[in-house]
Design a protein around this motif. Structure first.
Motif, short mmCIF file in Angstrom:
data_model
loop_
_atom_site.label_atom_id
_atom_site.label_comp_id
_atom_site.label_asym_id
_atom_site.label_seq_id
_atom_site.Cartn_x
_atom_site.Cartn_y
_atom_site.Cartn_z
N SER A 176 -23.28 5.31 -2.51
CA SER A 176 -22.10 4.58 -2.08
C SER A 176 -22.19 4.27 -0.59
O SER A 176 -22.69 5.09 0.18
N PRO A 177 -21.70 3.12 -0.16
CA PRO A 177 -21.72 2.80 1.27
C PRO A 177 -20.82 3.77 2.03
O PRO A 177 -19.82 4.26 1.50
N LEU A 178 -21.18 4.03 3.28
CA LEU A 178 -20.38 4.91 4.11
C LEU A 178 -19.03 4.28 4.36
O LEU A 178 -18.93 3.14 4.80
N LEU A 179 -17.96 5.01 4.06
CA LEU A 179 -16.62 4.52 4.29
C LEU A 179 -16.08 5.16 5.55
O LEU A 179 -15.80 6.37 5.57
N ARG A 180 -15.95 4.38 6.60
CA ARG A 180 -15.45 4.91 7.86
C ARG A 180 -13.93 4.96 7.85
O ARG A 180 -13.27 4.39 6.99
N GLY A 181 -13.38 5.66 8.85
CA GLY A 181 -11.94 5.77 8.97
C GLY A 181 -11.32 4.47 9.44
O GLY A 181 -12.02 3.53 9.86
N LEU A 182 -10.00 4.40 9.41
CA LEU A 182 -9.30 3.17 9.77
C LEU A 182 -9.39 2.86 11.25
O LEU A 182 -8.97 1.78 11.68
N ASP A 183 -9.91 3.79 12.05
CA ASP A 183 -10.14 3.52 13.47
C ASP A 183 -11.60 3.17 13.75
O ASP A 183 -12.01 3.05 14.90
N GLY A 184 -12.40 3.03 12.69
CA GLY A 184 -13.81 2.70 12.85
C GLY A 184 -14.71 3.90 13.02
O GLY A 184 -15.93 3.78 12.99
N ALA A 233 -22.05 -4.14 12.88
CA ALA A 233 -22.44 -3.84 14.25
C ALA A 233 -21.45 -4.40 15.26
O ALA A 233 -21.01 -3.69 16.17
N ALA A 234 -21.09 -5.68 15.10
CA ALA A 234 -20.23 -6.34 16.09
C ALA A 234 -18.74 -6.13 15.82
O ALA A 234 -17.94 -6.15 16.76
N ARG A 235 -18.37 -5.93 14.54
CA ARG A 235 -16.94 -5.80 14.19
C ARG A 235 -16.74 -4.61 13.25
O ARG A 235 -16.36 -4.78 12.09
N PRO A 236 -16.97 -3.38 13.73
CA PRO A 236 -16.93 -2.21 12.84
C PRO A 236 -15.56 -1.97 12.21
O PRO A 236 -15.49 -1.56 11.04
N GLU A 237 -14.48 -2.22 12.95
CA GLU A 237 -13.15 -1.97 12.39
C GLU A 237 -12.83 -2.94 11.25
O GLU A 237 -12.32 -2.55 10.19
N VAL A 238 -13.14 -4.23 11.46
CA VAL A 238 -12.94 -5.23 10.41
C VAL A 238 -13.84 -4.93 9.23
O VAL A 238 -13.43 -5.02 8.05
N ALA A 239 -15.08 -4.53 9.50
CA ALA A 239 -16.03 -4.21 8.42
C ALA A 239 -15.53 -3.04 7.59
O ALA A 239 -15.71 -3.02 6.36
N GLU A 296 2.63 4.48 -1.77
CA GLU A 296 2.33 3.09 -1.45
C GLU A 296 2.78 2.75 -0.03
O GLU A 296 2.07 2.06 0.71
N ASP A 297 3.98 3.24 0.36
CA ASP A 297 4.49 2.95 1.70
C ASP A 297 3.64 3.62 2.77
O ASP A 297 3.37 3.02 3.82
N GLU A 298 3.22 4.86 2.52
CA GLU A 298 2.36 5.55 3.49
C GLU A 298 1.03 4.83 3.64
O GLU A 298 0.51 4.69 4.75
N THR A 299 0.49 4.36 2.52
CA THR A 299 -0.77 3.62 2.56
C THR A 299 -0.62 2.33 3.36
O THR A 299 -1.46 2.01 4.21
N ALA A 300 0.45 1.61 3.10
CA ALA A 300 0.69 0.35 3.81
C ALA A 300 0.84 0.60 5.31
O ALA A 300 0.30 -0.16 6.13
N ALA A 301 1.54 1.67 5.68
CA ALA A 301 1.75 1.98 7.10
C ALA A 301 0.43 2.32 7.79
O ALA A 301 0.17 1.89 8.93
N LEU A 302 -0.42 3.07 7.12
CA LEU A 302 -1.72 3.43 7.69
C LEU A 302 -2.59 2.19 7.92
O LEU A 302 -3.24 2.05 8.95
N ILE A 303 -2.58 1.29 6.95
CA ILE A 303 -3.41 0.09 7.07
C ILE A 303 -2.85 -0.85 8.14
O ILE A 303 -3.62 -1.48 8.87
N ARG A 304 -1.53 -0.92 8.28
CA ARG A 304 -0.94 -1.76 9.34
C ARG A 304 -1.40 -1.29 10.72
O ARG A 304 -1.58 -2.09 11.63
N ARG A 305 -1.58 0.03 10.88
CA ARG A 305 -1.97 0.58 12.18
C ARG A 305 -3.49 0.53 12.42
O ARG A 305 -3.96 0.89 13.50
N ALA A 306 -4.24 0.11 11.41
CA ALA A 306 -5.70 0.08 11.54
C ALA A 306 -6.13 -0.89 12.63
O ALA A 306 -5.51 -1.93 12.85
N ARG A 307 -7.21 -0.54 13.33
CA ARG A 307 -7.74 -1.40 14.38
C ARG A 307 -8.42 -2.63 13.79
O ARG A 307 -9.09 -2.56 12.77
#
Length: 320
Positions: free
Chosen positions: A182-190, A230-236, A207-218
């Motif tokens: 499986s590909p490495l799954l990084r945290g929401l902060d990269g 490499a260039a956009r780790p958070e988006v990746a 569901e609400d906790e999940t949505a809140a965490l993703i909203r705060r993701a970089r």
């Protein structure tokens, strides 16, 4: 050859999507092909900390995660360290087969010590790989799903088995590693996904906790969403997460979002994750603490029966 699989987790908090895609999904598939032991490594919680924390609540949460993702206690033996004294007794003869210098050189132990919250390195931390050898060998485990960082530990297990067999007679198989793809799954902060860093989506999150965490993701300011680790780790990271949940490539997800920007990206990820977790949440809601206690009680009994037989073989081979 019909393998015996040994795997498990330390009960230090909720399991997250990184655990699911990194190991839990594989365990669910393997349980239909091979006998499997799943260890709740409660003794190993204190290898790198002074106190075990909310150990009973964490054990219950871990069992709920296991059952919710689809581990079947009719096929899998789920058990805990502290309930199987014969397993832990194997640590004594096994320690006689390993030198202090060999333990000191173990790169995984070095890393664990570097990140430990203890004021001083405990003997349990130092002998951690030998304890893991007892985990694998008590059930004559032959296949151990691990990440690359755990390969040195498995090599210690193989060394212990080989040296015991050479010194006392053939008792143990030499277990093999099973590396996940499986590909490495990084945290929401990269960064590295971790319970302690608050950058992971727990399997038990609402569901609400999940949505809140993703909203705060970089993310970044580029409206065109592309997959570039490499260039956009958070988006990746977000694209990888959506792709895993949707069963698609992150490149496909990026192409679909196009120039929708971070808002659309996070909306797609939130919907994908919540849809993926919906059946897991539903199964979890049906379970009770009584269910967990019954599963663990039955698993502990089966594991102890196996450990008693192995310990007797060890004692006989050693001449006790």
């Amino acid at each position: 050859m019909d393998h015996i699989v040994l795997t498990g987790d330390r009960p230090t908090g909720p399991l997250h999507l990184g655990h699911y895609f990194g190991s839990l999904a594989n365990r669910v598939a393997l349980q239909h092909a091979h006998p499997m032991y799943v260890l709740v490594a409660d003794y190993q919680v204190i290898t790198d900390r002074d106190l075990p924390g909310a150990i009973q609540a964490n054990i219950t949460g871990l069992l709920l995660d296991y059952l919710a993702v689809g581990l079947d206690p009719a096929k899998v033996t789920i058990f805990q360290h502290s309930a199987v004294p014969e397993l832990n007794q194997l640590l004594l003869p096994f320690l006689s087969l390993v030198s202090v210098a060999e333990l000191r050189r173990n790169p995984t132990v070095k890393d664990e010590i570097a990140h430990s919250s203890q004021r001083a390195v405990s003997g349990l931390m130092f002998t951690y790989p030998v304890h893991q050898a007892a985990d694998v060998l008590f059930c004559k485990g032959t296949l151990v799903p691990v990440g690359k960082d755990q390969l040195p530990h498995l090599e210690v297990t193989r060394m212990v088995a080989r040296r015991f067999n050479e010194r006392y007679g053939p008792v143990f198989p030499l277990p093999e590693a099973m590396l996940g793809d499986s590909p490495l799954l990084r945290g929401l902060d990269g960064g590295k996904m971790s319970k302690s860093r608050g950058n992971a989506i727990s399997l038990s999150a609402t569901e609400d906790e999940t949505a809140a965490l993703i909203r705060r993701a970089r993310t970044d300011s580029d409206r065109l969403i592309t997959f570039d680790e490499a260039a956009r780790p958070e988006v990746a990271t977000l694209l990888t997460l959506a792709g895993l949940c949707l069963g698609r490539t992150p490149q496909d997800v990026a192409a679909e979002i196009g120039d929708g920007g971070a808002v659309t990206l996070k909306k797609v990820v939130t919907e994908a994750v919540n849809e993926f977790l919906r059946p897991i949440r539903a199964r979890r809601a049906e379970l009770t603490e009584a269910d967990v206690r019954a599963v663990l009680r039955a698993g502990n009994e089966r594991a102890r029966e196996r450990a008693v037989v192995t310990l007797e073989e060890v004692r006989d081979a050693m001449g006790f």
